[in-house]
Write a protein that holds these residues in place. Sequence first.
Motif, mmCIF file in Angstrom:
data_model
loop_
_atom_site.group_PDB
_atom_site.id
_atom_site.type_symbol
_atom_site.label_atom_id
_atom_site.label_comp_id
_atom_site.label_asym_id
_atom_site.label_seq_id
_atom_site.Cartn_x
_atom_site.Cartn_y
_atom_site.Cartn_z
ATOM 1 N N UNK A 45 -3.779 129.528 20.445
ATOM 2 C CA UNK A 45 -4.629 129.521 19.255
ATOM 3 C C UNK A 45 -5.047 128.118 18.813
ATOM 4 N N UNK A 46 -4.504 127.072 19.410
ATOM 5 C CA UNK A 46 -4.912 125.710 19.024
ATOM 6 C C UNK A 46 -6.249 125.320 19.634
ATOM 7 N N UNK A 47 -6.743 126.074 20.590
ATOM 8 C CA UNK A 47 -8.017 125.774 21.239
ATOM 9 C C UNK A 47 -9.142 126.621 20.643
ATOM 10 N N UNK A 48 -9.447 126.396 19.398
ATOM 11 C CA UNK A 48 -10.541 127.111 18.752
ATOM 12 C C UNK A 48 -11.557 126.100 18.254
ATOM 13 N N UNK A 49 -12.744 126.161 18.832
ATOM 14 C CA UNK A 49 -13.791 125.204 18.521
ATOM 15 C C UNK A 49 -15.075 125.921 18.104
ATOM 16 N N UNK A 50 -14.945 126.958 17.302
ATOM 17 C CA UNK A 50 -16.131 127.692 16.870
ATOM 18 C C UNK A 50 -17.072 126.795 16.074
ATOM 19 N N UNK A 51 -16.519 125.894 15.253
ATOM 20 C CA UNK A 51 -17.374 125.031 14.443
ATOM 21 C C UNK A 51 -18.171 124.075 15.328
#
Length: 82
Positions: A45-51
Amino acid sequence: MSAQAIVNFFHSLYKNLNMDVMYSMGIIVAYGSSILGTFGIVLDHTFMFYESAVMLPSFLMIGRYLEAKAKKKTSDSIRELI
């Protein structure tokens, strides 16, 4: 919003590389890693780059708008001089 950049990416990939290739690769990688991180397929879950996947096309559109505006002003100024 980024659909046109991604279409241009596939067209430019085989002809000549331009800025659309760089933007599209960033968008695709950021969105893809976010999807993988959300569902925990390969990444956590640390690899979230939606922004990042949203901000890159926004910067692209703002840059193209400012470029078109500058070109129009330059063209109008040249017409006044002639």
